[in-house]
Design an enzyme around this catalytic site. Structure first.
Site, PDB file in Angstrom:
ATOM      1  N   SER A 227       0.862  -1.178   0.000  1.00  0.00           N
ATOM      2  CA  SER A 227       0.000   0.000   0.000  1.00  0.00           C
ATOM      3  C   SER A 227       0.896   1.224   0.000  1.00  0.00           C
ATOM      4  O   SER A 227       1.465   1.600   1.027  1.00  0.00           O
ATOM      5  CB  SER A 227      -0.902  -0.018   1.244  1.00  0.00           C
TER       6      SER A 227
ATOM      7  N   HIS B  76      -4.030  -5.857   1.748  1.00  0.00           N
ATOM      8  CA  HIS B  76      -3.196  -6.861   2.414  1.00  0.00           C
ATOM      9  C   HIS B  76      -3.892  -8.210   2.552  1.00  0.00           C
ATOM     10  O   HIS B  76      -3.351  -9.134   3.167  1.00  0.00           O
ATOM     11  CB  HIS B  76      -2.777  -6.370   3.808  1.00  0.00           C
TER      12      HIS B  76
ATOM     13  N   GLU C  67      -5.815  -2.400   8.302  1.00  0.00           N
ATOM     14  CA  GLU C  67      -5.172  -2.945   9.491  1.00  0.00           C
ATOM     15  C   GLU C  67      -6.025  -2.702  10.735  1.00  0.00           C
ATOM     16  O   GLU C  67      -6.485  -1.583  10.970  1.00  0.00           O
ATOM     17  CB  GLU C  67      -3.791  -2.311   9.714  1.00  0.00           C
TER      18      GLU C  67
ATOM     19  N   GLU D  56       0.435  -9.376   6.207  1.00  0.00           N
ATOM     20  CA  GLU D  56       1.236  -9.042   7.377  1.00  0.00           C
ATOM     21  C   GLU D  56       1.026 -10.020   8.522  1.00  0.00           C
ATOM     22  O   GLU D  56       1.321  -9.717   9.674  1.00  0.00           O
ATOM     23  CB  GLU D  56       0.940  -7.612   7.823  1.00  0.00           C
TER      24      GLU D  56
ATOM     25  N   ASP E  72      -5.792   1.281  10.906  1.00  0.00           N
ATOM     26  CA  ASP E  72      -5.213   1.927   9.723  1.00  0.00           C
ATOM     27  C   ASP E  72      -6.114   1.593   8.534  1.00  0.00           C
ATOM     28  O   ASP E  72      -5.936   0.567   7.885  1.00  0.00           O
ATOM     29  CB  ASP E  72      -3.788   1.445   9.466  1.00  0.00           C
TER      30      ASP E  72
ATOM     31  N   GLU F  37      -4.667   5.748  11.937  1.00  0.00           N
ATOM     32  CA  GLU F  37      -3.705   6.080  10.889  1.00  0.00           C
ATOM     33  C   GLU F  37      -4.408   6.196   9.539  1.00  0.00           C
ATOM     34  O   GLU F  37      -5.242   5.361   9.188  1.00  0.00           O
ATOM     35  CB  GLU F  37      -2.633   4.989  10.824  1.00  0.00           C
TER      36      GLU F  37
ATOM     37  N   ASP G  69       0.443   8.828   7.252  1.00  0.00           N
ATOM     38  CA  ASP G  69       1.331   7.919   6.523  1.00  0.00           C
ATOM     39  C   ASP G  69       1.446   8.409   5.085  1.00  0.00           C
ATOM     40  O   ASP G  69       2.366   9.149   4.737  1.00  0.00           O
ATOM     41  CB  ASP G  69       0.795   6.497   6.605  1.00  0.00           C
TER      42      ASP G  69
ATOM     43  N   LYS H 155       8.619   5.534   7.764  1.00  0.00           N
ATOM     44  CA  LYS H 155       9.026   4.428   6.899  1.00  0.00           C
ATOM     45  C   LYS H 155      10.235   4.899   6.107  1.00  0.00           C
ATOM     46  O   LYS H 155      10.135   5.838   5.313  1.00  0.00           O
ATOM     47  CB  LYS H 155       7.906   4.042   5.928  1.00  0.00           C
TER      48      LYS H 155
ATOM     49  N   HIS I  35       7.356  -0.926   9.724  1.00  0.00           N
ATOM     50  CA  HIS I  35       7.966  -1.800   8.723  1.00  0.00           C
ATOM     51  C   HIS I  35       7.308  -1.513   7.374  1.00  0.00           C
ATOM     52  O   HIS I  35       6.480  -0.623   7.235  1.00  0.00           O
ATOM     53  CB  HIS I  35       7.701  -3.262   9.104  1.00  0.00           C
TER      54      HIS I  35
ATOM     55  N   LYS J  55       5.001  -0.633  14.547  1.00  0.00           N
ATOM     56  CA  LYS J  55       4.173  -1.729  14.038  1.00  0.00           C
ATOM     57  C   LYS J  55       5.015  -2.562  13.079  1.00  0.00           C
ATOM     58  O   LYS J  55       5.791  -2.033  12.285  1.00  0.00           O
ATOM     59  CB  LYS J  55       2.907  -1.219  13.366  1.00  0.00           C
TER      60      LYS J  55
END
Length: 432
Positions: free
Chosen positions: A39, A159, A168, A211, A246, A292, A317, A342, A370, A389
């Site tokens: 993403s 994901h 998430e 994930e 998220d 997020e 993000d 990130k 990550h 995370k």
């Protein structure tokens, strides 16, 4: 002194090509491998992919590898820069060699691989662990503060293959007394969650997403949160485990409308106001401490309006892309109060540290992340960020990070270093 730099094409944790860098100094050879996200936002530094080659479906990175061998390596070797003292100057040279704002000429993946390898070599040259090298580079003071792990235990969005639009749904063991205990709590809730999902949906529903989180056949965010409430209760951690979301909303935003049913046959269209009402309801009814990317990276107005009364940490993000330019804009517009960090969004260690320190100067929080596609290696840690995370406590590339952090905690305690756990103070850990 840098003797040589070599690049190679290797695989990330999703089986896609990524860049590996071997950097040789008088102290040995030091390796780094570049992470990649599924993403990704439009503001991120550009990974250079081959595109015109059929190999790996056009996702090869041989062009980036070639740039390391023909451009970056020779320039760094000839520069005489030292890995132990010149990380910022090395990263500045890398930016100059590329010459573009988004690192699209040489490739952010080529540049970041070299930057990471230099940091590893610098730590070795000084005879210190990588986490201590990064602490010094960031300017963070002691004591060391172990972060609260935010485990992504239910996967949705891009994901997973279920119909859940939100990407998430996380658990955060803020009530632990140490990082090691936090990992135990997270694992126990994860295992209880597995049992709850089997009971409700059958054994076929415990497949995992990108994930390591479960991807049960659910659609609405409250369904995911209800599963977490039950799992935390069964594990005996009600009140000690908080939640985070998220949505990764840029993935389902177009022309001013959000479609949280973008993975379903039937769209579920939401105007920003309706999405705001949904978030406020979730914050009121569940112990959510972090939200997020609730809005798209271009929807600045919705961010600022929501932030006025948001009780949770509001993390940018895609909105910020670990870039000081957008961190400044977000502060000016009061769009959020936290930055997701990130390293591959910006492309060098030094620029990531600079963005984090700018966020701290605005009295924000910094949430380390990550990327979903990476091999088993420790995530970048800036001590005193307070939280990170790294996916679910499942799959080798996720578990390796949590194991490494437990090792670091044990090493610090064995050395007699003061080592705190951020716990419920994760948002203000930088002020310790």
């Amino acid at each position: 002194m840098i003797r040589s730099i070599q690049g190679a094409q290797r695989l990330d944790s999703r089986g896609h090509p990524t860049v590996q860098v071997d950097l040789t100094t008088d102290k040995g050879t030091f390796r780094a491998i570049v992470p990649s996200g599924a993403s990704t936002g439009a503001k991120e530094a550009i990974e250079l992919r081959d595109g015109d080659s059929p190999a790996y479906g056009g996702k090869g990175v041989q062009k980036a590898v070639t740039n390391i061998g023909l451009v970056i390596g020779p320039a760094l070797v000839q520069s005489g820069l030292k890995v132990d003292t010149d990380q910022k100057m090395i990263d500045c040279l890398l930016k100059h060699l590329d010459g573009t704002e988004n690192k699209s000429k040489l490739g952010a993946n080529a540049i970041l691989g070299v930057s990471m390898a230099c940091a590893r070599a610098g730590a070795a040259d000084l005879g210190i662990p990588l986490y201590e090298f990064l602490r010094r580079e960031s300017g963070a003071k002691k004591p060391f503060v172990m972060p609260v792990p935010f485990f992504n235990v239910i996967n949705g969005g891009v994901h997973s293959t279920n119909k859940m639009g939100f990407q998430e749904t996380m658990i955060a063991p803020v009530g632990a007394s140490s990082f090691t205990q936090a990992v135990r709590m997270g694992c126990e809730v994860y295992q209880q969650l597995k049992k709850v999902i089997v009971e409700k949906f059958g054994s076929s529903a415990i497949g995992i997403g990108d994930e390591g989180g479960f991807a049960p056949p659910i659609f609405q965010p409250h369904e995911a949160l209800d599963l977490l409430v039950e799992a935390a209760s069964l594990a005996g951690y009600t009140g000690r485990i908080k939640f985070a979301l998220d949505p990764a909303s840029t993935e389902f935003y177009s022309d001013g409308i959000y479609d949280i049913g973008f993975k379903d046959d039937k769209p579920s269209l939401q105007k920003p106001k309706h999405l705001t009402d949904l978030y406020r309801s979730l914050l009121q009814n569940y112990p959510i401490v972090l939200l997020e990317d609730p809005f798209a990276e271009t929807d600045w107005g919705s961010w600022a309006e929501f932030n006025k009364g948001c009780s949770a940490e509001l993390v940018g993000d895609d909105l910020l892309a670990t870039n000081t330019k957008y961190v400044k804009k977000a502060n000016d517009t009061r769009a959020c109060n936290s930055m997701l960090l990130k390293i591959n969004q910006i492309g060098t260690i030094s620029e990531a540290l600079e963005a984090a320190n700018l966020a701290y100067s605005f009295d924000w929080s910094v949430f380390v992340s990550h990327r979903s596609g990476r091999r088993p290696m420790i995530s970048l840690q800036i001590w005193q960020t307070g939280h990170l995370k790294s996916g679910a406590p499942c799959r080798g590339e996720r578990v390796a990070k949590y194991n490494r952090l437990m090792d670091i905690e044990a090493d610090l305690l064995r050395k007699g270093e003061e080592c705190l756990y951020a716990g419920s103070q994760f948002r203000v850990a930088s002020k310790y």
